[in-house]
Scaffold this motif. Structure first.
Motif, PDB file in Angstrom:
ATOM      1  N   ARG A   1       0.827  -1.210   0.000  1.00  0.00           N
ATOM      2  CA  ARG A   1       0.000   0.000   0.000  1.00  0.00           C
ATOM      3  C   ARG A   1       0.863   1.263   0.000  1.00  0.00           C
ATOM      4  O   ARG A   1       1.884   1.351   0.689  1.00  0.00           O
ATOM      5  CB  ARG A   1      -0.927   0.009   1.214  1.00  0.00           C
ATOM      6  CG  ARG A   1      -1.739   1.283   1.410  1.00  0.00           C
ATOM      7  CD  ARG A   1      -2.747   1.143   2.520  1.00  0.00           C
ATOM      8  NE  ARG A   1      -3.876   0.304   2.091  1.00  0.00           N
ATOM      9  CZ  ARG A   1      -4.701  -0.317   2.936  1.00  0.00           C
ATOM     10  NH1 ARG A   1      -4.496  -0.233   4.235  1.00  0.00           N
ATOM     11  NH2 ARG A   1      -5.704  -1.024   2.460  1.00  0.00           N
ATOM     12  N   ASP A   2       0.449   2.230  -0.799  1.00  0.00           N
ATOM     13  CA  ASP A   2       0.929   3.616  -0.786  1.00  0.00           C
ATOM     14  C   ASP A   2       2.305   3.836  -1.401  1.00  0.00           C
ATOM     15  O   ASP A   2       2.684   4.980  -1.674  1.00  0.00           O
ATOM     16  CB  ASP A   2       0.941   4.190   0.643  1.00  0.00           C
ATOM     17  CG  ASP A   2      -0.437   4.279   1.259  1.00  0.00           C
ATOM     18  OD1 ASP A   2      -1.423   4.383   0.494  1.00  0.00           O
ATOM     19  OD2 ASP A   2      -0.546   4.238   2.504  1.00  0.00           O
TER      20      ASP A   2
ATOM     21  N   ASP B   1      -2.995  -1.567  -2.881  1.00  0.00           N
ATOM     22  CA  ASP B   1      -3.852  -0.387  -2.829  1.00  0.00           C
ATOM     23  C   ASP B   1      -3.027   0.903  -2.873  1.00  0.00           C
ATOM     24  O   ASP B   1      -1.993   1.010  -2.196  1.00  0.00           O
ATOM     25  CB  ASP B   1      -4.687  -0.413  -1.541  1.00  0.00           C
ATOM     26  CG  ASP B   1      -5.585   0.801  -1.405  1.00  0.00           C
ATOM     27  OD1 ASP B   1      -6.434   1.017  -2.290  1.00  0.00           O
ATOM     28  OD2 ASP B   1      -5.425   1.562  -0.423  1.00  0.00           O
ATOM     29  N   ASN B   2      -3.498   1.860  -3.667  1.00  0.00           N
ATOM     30  CA  ASN B   2      -2.897   3.193  -3.754  1.00  0.00           C
ATOM     31  C   ASN B   2      -1.403   3.132  -4.059  1.00  0.00           C
ATOM     32  O   ASN B   2      -0.596   3.883  -3.510  1.00  0.00           O
ATOM     33  CB  ASN B   2      -3.126   3.982  -2.452  1.00  0.00           C
ATOM     34  CG  ASN B   2      -2.837   5.468  -2.626  1.00  0.00           C
ATOM     35  OD1 ASN B   2      -3.127   6.045  -3.674  1.00  0.00           O
ATOM     36  ND2 ASN B   2      -2.259   6.076  -1.620  1.00  0.00           N
TER      37      ASN B   2
ATOM     38  N   THR C   1       1.653   3.481  -6.898  1.00  0.00           N
ATOM     39  CA  THR C   1       2.013   4.094  -8.171  1.00  0.00           C
ATOM     40  C   THR C   1       3.238   3.381  -8.735  1.00  0.00           C
ATOM     41  O   THR C   1       4.242   3.226  -8.035  1.00  0.00           O
ATOM     42  CB  THR C   1       2.315   5.587  -8.011  1.00  0.00           C
ATOM     43  OG1 THR C   1       1.149   6.255  -7.521  1.00  0.00           O
ATOM     44  CG2 THR C   1       2.736   6.214  -9.335  1.00  0.00           C
TER      45      THR C   1
ATOM     46  N   SER D   1      -6.628  -1.981  -6.033  1.00  0.00           N
ATOM     47  CA  SER D   1      -7.490  -0.804  -6.030  1.00  0.00           C
ATOM     48  C   SER D   1      -6.684   0.484  -5.997  1.00  0.00           C
ATOM     49  O   SER D   1      -5.586   0.539  -5.428  1.00  0.00           O
ATOM     50  CB  SER D   1      -8.434  -0.841  -4.824  1.00  0.00           C
ATOM     51  OG  SER D   1      -7.720  -0.928  -3.603  1.00  0.00           O
ATOM     52  N   ASN D   2      -7.232   1.494  -6.645  1.00  0.00           N
ATOM     53  CA  ASN D   2      -6.701   2.864  -6.554  1.00  0.00           C
ATOM     54  C   ASN D   2      -5.232   2.966  -6.962  1.00  0.00           C
ATOM     55  O   ASN D   2      -4.482   3.781  -6.407  1.00  0.00           O
ATOM     56  CB  ASN D   2      -6.870   3.397  -5.116  1.00  0.00           C
ATOM     57  CG  ASN D   2      -8.285   3.247  -4.604  1.00  0.00           C
ATOM     58  OD1 ASN D   2      -9.237   3.675  -5.253  1.00  0.00           O
ATOM     59  ND2 ASN D   2      -8.432   2.610  -3.461  1.00  0.00           N
ATOM     60  N   CYS D   3      -4.834   2.160  -7.936  1.00  0.00           N
ATOM     61  CA  CYS D   3      -3.432   2.151  -8.364  1.00  0.00           C
ATOM     62  C   CYS D   3      -3.267   2.860  -9.704  1.00  0.00           C
ATOM     63  O   CYS D   3      -4.180   2.903 -10.530  1.00  0.00           O
ATOM     64  CB  CYS D   3      -2.918   0.714  -8.482  1.00  0.00           C
ATOM     65  SG  CYS D   3      -2.809  -0.150  -6.907  1.00  0.00           S
ATOM     66  N   ARG D   4      -2.077   3.401  -9.924  1.00  0.00           N
ATOM     67  CA  ARG D   4      -1.678   4.024 -11.178  1.00  0.00           C
ATOM     68  C   ARG D   4      -0.463   3.261 -11.692  1.00  0.00           C
ATOM     69  O   ARG D   4       0.577   3.239 -11.026  1.00  0.00           O
ATOM     70  CB  ARG D   4      -1.331   5.498 -10.958  1.00  0.00           C
ATOM     71  CG  ARG D   4      -2.500   6.353 -10.498  1.00  0.00           C
ATOM     72  CD  ARG D   4      -2.067   7.522  -9.642  1.00  0.00           C
ATOM     73  NE  ARG D   4      -1.457   7.070  -8.405  1.00  0.00           N
ATOM     74  CZ  ARG D   4      -2.140   6.750  -7.314  1.00  0.00           C
ATOM     75  NH1 ARG D   4      -3.460   6.837  -7.317  1.00  0.00           N
ATOM     76  NH2 ARG D   4      -1.537   6.339  -6.225  1.00  0.00           N
TER      77      ARG D   4
ATOM     78  N   ASN E   1     -10.946   0.991  -9.749  1.00  0.00           N
ATOM     79  CA  ASN E   1     -10.475   2.376  -9.565  1.00  0.00           C
ATOM     80  C   ASN E   1      -8.983   2.529  -9.875  1.00  0.00           C
ATOM     81  O   ASN E   1      -8.250   3.190  -9.129  1.00  0.00           O
ATOM     82  CB  ASN E   1     -10.758   2.863  -8.137  1.00  0.00           C
ATOM     83  CG  ASN E   1     -12.229   2.850  -7.795  1.00  0.00           C
ATOM     84  OD1 ASN E   1     -13.082   2.911  -8.678  1.00  0.00           O
ATOM     85  ND2 ASN E   1     -12.544   2.750  -6.519  1.00  0.00           N
ATOM     86  N   CYS E   2      -8.556   1.927 -10.959  1.00  0.00           N
ATOM     87  CA  CYS E   2      -7.141   1.991 -11.335  1.00  0.00           C
ATOM     88  C   CYS E   2      -6.957   2.749 -12.645  1.00  0.00           C
ATOM     89  O   CYS E   2      -7.876   2.842 -13.461  1.00  0.00           O
ATOM     90  CB  CYS E   2      -6.556   0.587 -11.459  1.00  0.00           C
ATOM     91  SG  CYS E   2      -6.426  -0.292  -9.886  1.00  0.00           S
TER      92      CYS E   2
END
Length: 499
Positions: free
Chosen positions: A171-172, A194-195, A197, A216-219, A249-250
């Motif tokens: 994460r992060d 999650d999250n 980059t 989730s929430n990854c770039r 949500n990626c």
């Protein structure tokens, strides 16, 4: 007096936190964080100490930690503080662990075979976390430039590689230049990414033979390979399905490496950077959801089952694509059969794709839905899709007999042929539903908007297409049980039985 008491309590609380034995600062174990000294031995000492204490957080404060292989343990959170960079050491100084022995015939790509030759690795662990707002810079990690079985042997090639682990959290963090794989998890259960980059030159996140995974929430930016890649290889020496997977949500892209992080976002030359299931697919994929994702300057979404596995119960919704290449949607079965059981039957059924908007940069292919003469795709539904293509296809290209995939690598770009329809191409399918599909082009395209061949059970509702003058909107060959409603562009359907 009350204020003094509050201050005293605060100081005591801070001291208690600082003395917490579940927190292990790598500086206390000899790490310099100066970008010069090899700090992985000190980081591994901190991990060992934490493991012996029953687990805890191994803390990397701000600094540059030049590192070889870091060996994760159970119940460890490797925490990279903001301002921290874990930098992969050069290959020639002996800082990385050797790749482990793989006995027997190798059916999977070389990158999936070994795990120990990584910057961070772990095997047969429970409760593994890599978190924090710091960065992993792959530095000296390598990636194969030719076929994946070559160019990696004897080299460290992955940023994070975890095998047969349970309860994994990443994460992060940010990963730059991640090697052949920035994140590879194989045979793991309960995985959360999650999250995160990632700005790299080969694969971003590979989920191989895993169960109960959430991304989730990854770039993820990966111009020369795929961004988020569910797989089901033979790395564990048996068929192992990837199932209960959620990707949501990626953002994926194919910009030049580094230009996502610095904000320039320069389109790459190969522009892969997509979400793709496969091609490693011995076990297959089941109960998977992809939702609310964006694609930019990359290839489109792909489902590829070619090694005798099962691809079923796949739901894809809410995809937005800008400047995609090759195709926006690709669903295929193939007969590569890179598997010890060459008689296996590849299965693809129960697939739903909806709510897709895309602009496509070239005219190679549109929506592509293909089984094989032996293995039919079944129960496929596409709905609420709006696609705008570059166009430019010729009438002669519209008459091409598109080759069967067979044992080829299952990508349209490897077929040496343009697809004869610009919008929808379907072949060897049973029960195909197309609802509220709209396709158009910027430059005139003289191919039919739709071609369906060898389809049993085709339902078309609310189909719209831009069609060049004198060109049929659609062509149907050997299509049975056909229903067309609310689609005036198709007019009176004509079937060709022999070509």
């Amino acid at each position: 007096m009350k204020q003094i008491l509050i201050i005293v309590l605060a100081v005591l609380s801070f001291q208690a936190l600082s003395a917490n034995t579940s927190y292990f600062n790598v500086r206390d174990y000899g790490a310099a964080g100066d970008g010069k000294k090899i700090d992985s031995p000190s980081i591994n000492k901190a991990i060992e100490a934490a493991a012996q204490a029953g687990g805890g957080t191994v803390y990397l404060p701000a600094g540059i930690y030049l590192s070889g292989s870091i060996r994760m343990k159970s119940d460890i959170n490797l925490y990279l503080e903001v301002g921290c960079t874990l930098l992969g050491a050069p290959q020639d100084i002996g800082a990385y662990d050797a790749e482990e022995l793989f006995e027997g015939k190798q059916y999977q790509d070389g990158g999936h075979t070994h795990f120990h030759n990584s910057l961070i690795w772990g095997e047969n662990l429970n409760n593994v976390s890599i978190t924090g707002l710091g960065m992993i810079d792959g530095g000296g990690l390598v990636s194969a430039t030719k076929e994946a079985n070559k160019g990696l042997i004897g080299k460290a090639s992955k940023s994070i590689a975890l095998k047969l682990c349970t309860n994994v959290l990443i994460r992060d963090i940010t990963i730059f230049h991640g090697g052949h794989f920035a994140i590879l998890v194989t045979g793991c259960n309960r995985v959360t990414v999650d999250n995160v980059t990632i700005d790299t030159n080969r694969d971003g996140i590979d989920i191989d033979c895993c169960t109960n995974t959430v991304i989730s929430n990854c770039r993820v930016n990966s111009p020369n390979d795929d961004a988020i890649v569910p797989k089901s290889s033979f790395a564990l020496k048996k068929k192992w399905i990837t199932e209960n997977l959620t990707i949501t949500n990626c953002q994926v892209s194919g910009f030049e490496e580094g230009t996502l992080l610095d904000g320039r976002m320069i389109p790459g030359k190969l522009k892969y950077g997509r979400i793709k299931f496969g091609t490693e697919s011995n076990g297959g994929f089941r109960n998977c959801v992809v939702s609310n994702c964006t694609f930019r300057s990359c290839k489109g979404f792909a489902l590829e089952e070619v090694d005798g596995g099962i691809m079923e119960n796949i739901s894809v919704t809410n995809l937005t694509m800008t400047d995609v290449d090759d195709y926006p949607i690709y669903i295929t079965l193939g007969e590569r059969m890179r598997d010890p059981d060459t008689t296996s039957i590849s299965v693809g059924r129960g697939i739903s794709i909806s709510n897709v908007v895309a602009t496509v940069n070239d005219n190679l292919s549109g929506i592509h839905i293909t089984g094989t003469p032996r293995f039919y795709l079944q129960d496929i539904r596409l709905s609420n899709i709006q696609l705008v293509f570059k166009g430019g296809g010729t009438k002669a290209q519209g008459d091409i007999k598109f080759p069967e995939i067979g044992k080829h690598y299952p990508e349209i770009g490897f077929m040496n042929s343009i697809v004869p329809s610009y919008g929808v191409f379907a072949r060897h399918v049973k029960n195909l539903q197309l609802e509220n599909i709209a396709v158009s082009y910027i430059n005139e395209d003289q191919r039919p908007s739709m071609i369906c061949i060898d389809v049993d059970g085709l339902e078309i509702d609310k189909y719209k297409a831009k069609v060049a003058k004198g060109i049929p909107a659609a062509r149907f060959e050997n299509v049975n049980n056909l229903t067309v409603i609310n689609s005036p562009v198709l007019g009176k359907i004509k079937q060709l039985t022999n070509r």
